[in-house]
Scaffold this motif. Structure first.
Motif, mmCIF file in Angstrom:
data_model
loop_
_atom_site.group_PDB
_atom_site.id
_atom_site.type_symbol
_atom_site.label_atom_id
_atom_site.label_comp_id
_atom_site.label_asym_id
_atom_site.label_seq_id
_atom_site.Cartn_x
_atom_site.Cartn_y
_atom_site.Cartn_z
ATOM 1 N N ILE A 346 0.638 -1.340 -0.096
ATOM 2 C CA ILE A 346 -0.013 0.016 -0.176
ATOM 3 C C ILE A 346 0.837 1.214 -0.221
ATOM 4 O O ILE A 346 0.678 2.679 -0.809
ATOM 5 N N ILE A 347 1.439 1.195 0.382
ATOM 6 C CA ILE A 347 2.876 1.992 1.217
ATOM 7 C C ILE A 347 3.847 2.965 -0.399
ATOM 8 O O ILE A 347 3.468 3.725 -0.908
ATOM 9 N N PHE A 348 3.390 1.335 -1.470
ATOM 10 C CA PHE A 348 4.399 2.025 -2.509
ATOM 11 C C PHE A 348 3.611 1.902 -3.681
ATOM 12 O O PHE A 348 3.905 2.067 -4.372
ATOM 13 N N MET A 349 2.346 2.293 -2.958
ATOM 14 C CA MET A 349 1.659 2.557 -4.638
ATOM 15 C C MET A 349 1.669 3.698 -5.062
ATOM 16 O O MET A 349 2.143 4.878 -3.935
ATOM 17 N N PRO A 350 1.184 4.176 -6.052
ATOM 18 C CA PRO A 350 1.539 5.684 -6.350
ATOM 19 C C PRO A 350 1.171 6.961 -5.585
ATOM 20 O O PRO A 350 1.795 7.430 -5.533
ATOM 21 N N THR A 351 0.555 6.505 -5.533
ATOM 22 C CA THR A 351 -0.369 7.693 -4.071
ATOM 23 C C THR A 351 0.329 7.291 -2.721
ATOM 24 O O THR A 351 0.271 8.568 -1.355
ATOM 25 N N TRP A 424 10.928 -3.423 -1.979
ATOM 26 C CA TRP A 424 10.113 -2.415 -2.302
ATOM 27 C C TRP A 424 10.356 -0.885 -2.847
ATOM 28 O O TRP A 424 9.848 -0.455 -4.182
ATOM 29 N N ALA A 425 11.384 0.017 -2.512
ATOM 30 C CA ALA A 425 12.169 0.833 -3.023
ATOM 31 C C ALA A 425 12.863 0.746 -4.013
ATOM 32 O O ALA A 425 13.275 1.719 -4.986
ATOM 33 N N LYS A 426 13.281 -0.008 -4.117
ATOM 34 C CA LYS A 426 14.203 -0.091 -4.763
ATOM 35 C C LYS A 426 13.487 -0.383 -6.518
ATOM 36 O O LYS A 426 14.542 -0.267 -7.239
ATOM 37 N N VAL A 427 12.837 -1.308 -5.987
ATOM 38 C CA VAL A 427 11.842 -1.377 -7.970
ATOM 39 C C VAL A 427 11.624 0.008 -7.964
ATOM 40 O O VAL A 427 11.814 0.016 -9.212
ATOM 41 N N SER A 428 10.850 0.044 -6.826
ATOM 42 C CA SER A 428 10.142 2.096 -7.642
ATOM 43 C C SER A 428 11.377 2.988 -7.861
ATOM 44 O O SER A 428 11.325 3.121 -9.120
ATOM 45 N N LEU A 429 12.491 3.009 -7.957
ATOM 46 C CA LEU A 429 13.646 3.955 -7.765
ATOM 47 C C LEU A 429 14.303 3.272 -9.317
ATOM 48 O O LEU A 429 14.015 4.005 -10.018
ATOM 49 N N LEU A 430 14.228 1.471 -9.130
ATOM 50 C CA LEU A 430 14.482 1.548 -10.869
ATOM 51 C C LEU A 430 14.337 1.400 -12.004
ATOM 52 O O LEU A 430 13.808 1.940 -12.914
ATOM 53 N N CYS A 431 12.304 1.318 -11.694
ATOM 54 C CA CYS A 431 11.378 2.200 -13.097
ATOM 55 C C CYS A 431 11.112 3.190 -13.378
ATOM 56 O O CYS A 431 11.270 3.192 -14.096
#
Length: 653
Positions: A346-351, A424-431
């Protein structure tokens, strides 16, 4: 004699008033306030334990960690409800009580790395929502009952805004991890993957991931049924529908193919990702999404499985392919664990990150205002008869509030730290790196992302194989005072013979053996018969792979392996990798039979019943054997003098 009786009667009459006086003292406003302070401090300590050690659950399968965390998780919920009841029913006035009540509501949903303890908790997401509404309503009524100052209004307003944010995050995480939520959240990927294999048109290259449009990240979607209806009316086009959600690969969608095609130095094989570890983080996340389809009740077509198998073969290729395969699976299962037991999805959803930033701002502002309130409260403490002060002149109430602030601040900072270095943060940063070509030319951004993505303070999993040896543990009797028909209502029952051995490290030999077995011919695995054929003993031992239950097959071969383990020279055992693989895997499968029969193909109750019967049979046959050597000699004698009568202990011998 009569004098003695009078004295005893008089002593008894004195005892009753003393007990009554003690009871009255415990019900005084001073005692109730002290009880509230103690409970608030205890809840704060339990919260910091959950925040610090909650993310270690999947890395340490140790009861010394699991039981304290379970106790902290369970007690905190009940203690919060009980303390809020004491605060709302207090017969005295204390300006710190509303502040403590607001903090307790924040604590009720604040642990990001420990949202639930078990999967059953996820199914009670409605119950959690109603609990929160009832508790928060009681706190609101308490605030209206107090004639609070303007300073306190600002403090309570800022802190009160944090409550719904915390609640919404935890409620959403429980909903998404529930059975209904899994079906809902996996619908889009399931519909997309039902036809994804048709997009490549046979042009597949697992080395470059060409043709693999597996989704890693989906941007924020704003399509609603009403919007879709207006789009169709505007287009004046009503084609035959297939009633599936559509996902178009646009710039907002990141796929595995896009990650491998990224021209940025950070993700290039000749640049910052020579070992493919950064790209594999995105691959693991994409495969995690496919794994979630099984938990959502969805399935993939045969063509999709064939396409995926080509990708798996590529992962296993090469001398160290087994290490890469296990690394990808480790992260995949880590994402799956977090999706059930934490708030990270939930935290790493777009909002999600926007909400966390708002929470941080509210936390800082509310903490500063609370500090100012504490100074004001401490200067006016003479007005309240219930207040106690330390030698330094500070009110105990202020010190309790300071402890809450410290725990709250430290807890949030710890959670932010763990989130910042999480997978999860790593995936978000790489994307984001893939989607923003301007980042490819910024060395500072690449350095920061690379540093975060290669930071791993703790390993994703324990990397151990749990072990069980039947010949060592069959005579184990658990303590009856702890495990009986009464305590089974409160704790899991430990049965006779159910004692695990020391865990074994997940060695490279075991990884190689598993990968080699899968790569040989995965579609024709015959429960071990292929290995027998390779060694030209299928005619003699194939019957042991075709028993009625998988539990029987495992225990038969486990007994045979245990006998072999003690019949060869020690120097051979240490040096031979096949021996290490066979013994560790044999004891691991026996461990599954003994402790986790629900992971086997057999019905769990049938497997448990079979295990109980095997323990009884083993005890009867080896009743007089005290040492392991005596047990081995007895089994060898049985195998030479008695025929197979269907008992697994004799079949194994």
């Amino acid at each position: 004699m009569r004098d003695l009786q009078r004295r005893q009667q008089g002593a008894g009459n004195k005892t009753l008033p003393e007990a009554t006086a003690l009871t009255k003292n415990l019900r005084t406003p001073q005692a109730n306030l002290a009880k509230i302070k103690l409970l608030v401090c205890l809840i704060a300590i339990l919260l910091i334990l959950l925040n610090i050690f909650g993310s270690s659950r999947c890395r340490h399968n140790n009861w010394k960690l699991r039981i304290p965390l379970w106790a902290a998780y369970t007690l905190s919920s009940y203690l919060i409800a009980y303390t809020l009841g004491l605060i709302t029913e207090a017969s005295f006035r204390n300006e710190m009580l509303p502040v403590w009540a607001i903090f307790l509501m924040i604590f009720f949903g604040s642990s990001d790395s420990y949202s639930v303890h078990s999967l059953e908790d996820c199914e009670r997401w409605k119950n959690y929502g109603w609990q929160y509404v009832i508790k928060f309503t009681g706190v609101i009524i308490l605030l209206f009952m107090y004639g609070i100052t303007s300073w306190m209004i600002s403090v309570l307003f800022i802190l009160g805004l944090t409550v719904p944010l915390k609640f919404s995050n935890r409620a959403a995480s429980l909903l998404s991890a529930s059975g209904y939520g899994r079906q809902m959240t996996t619908k889009l990927i399931a519909d997309y993957m039902s036809s994804e294999h048709q997009s490549s048109k046979g042009d597949l290259d697992p080395c470059q991931m060409r043709g693999y449009n597996y989704v890693v990240k989906v941007g924020k979607t704003s399509s609603t049924p009403l919007k879709k209806l207006k789009e169709r009316e505007a287009a004046a086009q009503w084609d035959a529908p297939n009633y599936r959600e559509s996902l178009k690969i646009t710039d907002r969608v990141v796929t595995i193919e896009k990650v491998w095609k990224c021209d940025g130095w950070l993700l290039r094989s000749d640049g910052g990702d020579k070992d493919s570890k950064l790209k594999d983080i995105c691959l693991s996340f994409s495969l995690y999404k496919l794994l979630c389809l099984r938990f959502g009740g969805h399935s993939l077509p045969k063509q999709a499985h064939e396409k995926l198998w080509k990708l798996i073969q590529h992962l296993y290729a090469g001398g160290k392919g087994y290490e890469r395969a296990f690394r990808v699976v480790e992260l995949e299962l880590s994402f799956l664990f977090d999706s059930f037991y934490t708030k990270y999805p939930i935290i790493f959803m777009p909002t999600g990150w926007t909400i966390k930033v708002i929470e941080l701002l509210l936390m800082v502002t509310g903490s500063l205002l609370t500090i100012g309130l504490c100074f004001q409260y401490n200067s006016n403490r003479h007005k309240d008869e219930l207040q106690l002060a330390t030698r330094g002149g500070w009110s105990i109430d202020v010190l309790v509030t300071a402890l809450i602030l410290i725990v709250f601040t430290c807890g949030e900072l710890v959670q932010f730290f763990f989130m910042a270095i999480s997978e999860w943060a790593k995936v978000s940063l790489l994307c984001n790196y893939v989607q923003n070509p301007s980042w490819h030319k910024n060395k500072r951004i690449e350095k920061v992302i690379g540093l975060i993505c290669r930071t791993q303070l703790l390993k994703p999993w324990e990397r151990k194989l749990r072990q069980y040896s039947l010949l060592e543990s069959y005579d184990y009797n658990p303590p009856r005072w702890l495990y009986n028909s009464f305590t089974v209502m409160f704790i899991d029952l430990i049965r006779d013979g159910q004692k695990h051995s020391a865990p074994a490290n997940l060695s490279s030999e075991v990884k190689k053996a598993v990968v080699r077995s899968l790569m040989s011919n995965p579609e024709t695995l015959k429960n071990g018969e292929a290995s027998l054929r390779r060694n030209n003993v299928a005619d003699k031992f194939a019957w042991a792979c075709r028993l009625e239950m998988q539990t029987q097959v495992i225990i038969v071969w486990h007994i045979a392996t245990s006998i072999f383990e003690h019949s060869v020279p020690i120097s051979y055992l240490i040096s031979d990798p096949d021996y290490l693989t066979a013994t560790s895997l044999s004891k691991y499968l026996a461990y599954l039979v003994t402790f986790y029969s629900n992971l086997l193909p057999d019905h769990p109750h049938n497997s448990e019943y079979a295990f109980n019967e095997i323990i009884i049979e083993t005890r009867c046959l080896l009743k007089a054997c005290k040492t392991r050597e005596e047990r081995i000699r007895t089994l060898n004698r049985i195998s030479n003098t008695m025929d197979n009568n269907g008992r697994v202990i004799m079949q194994g011998a």
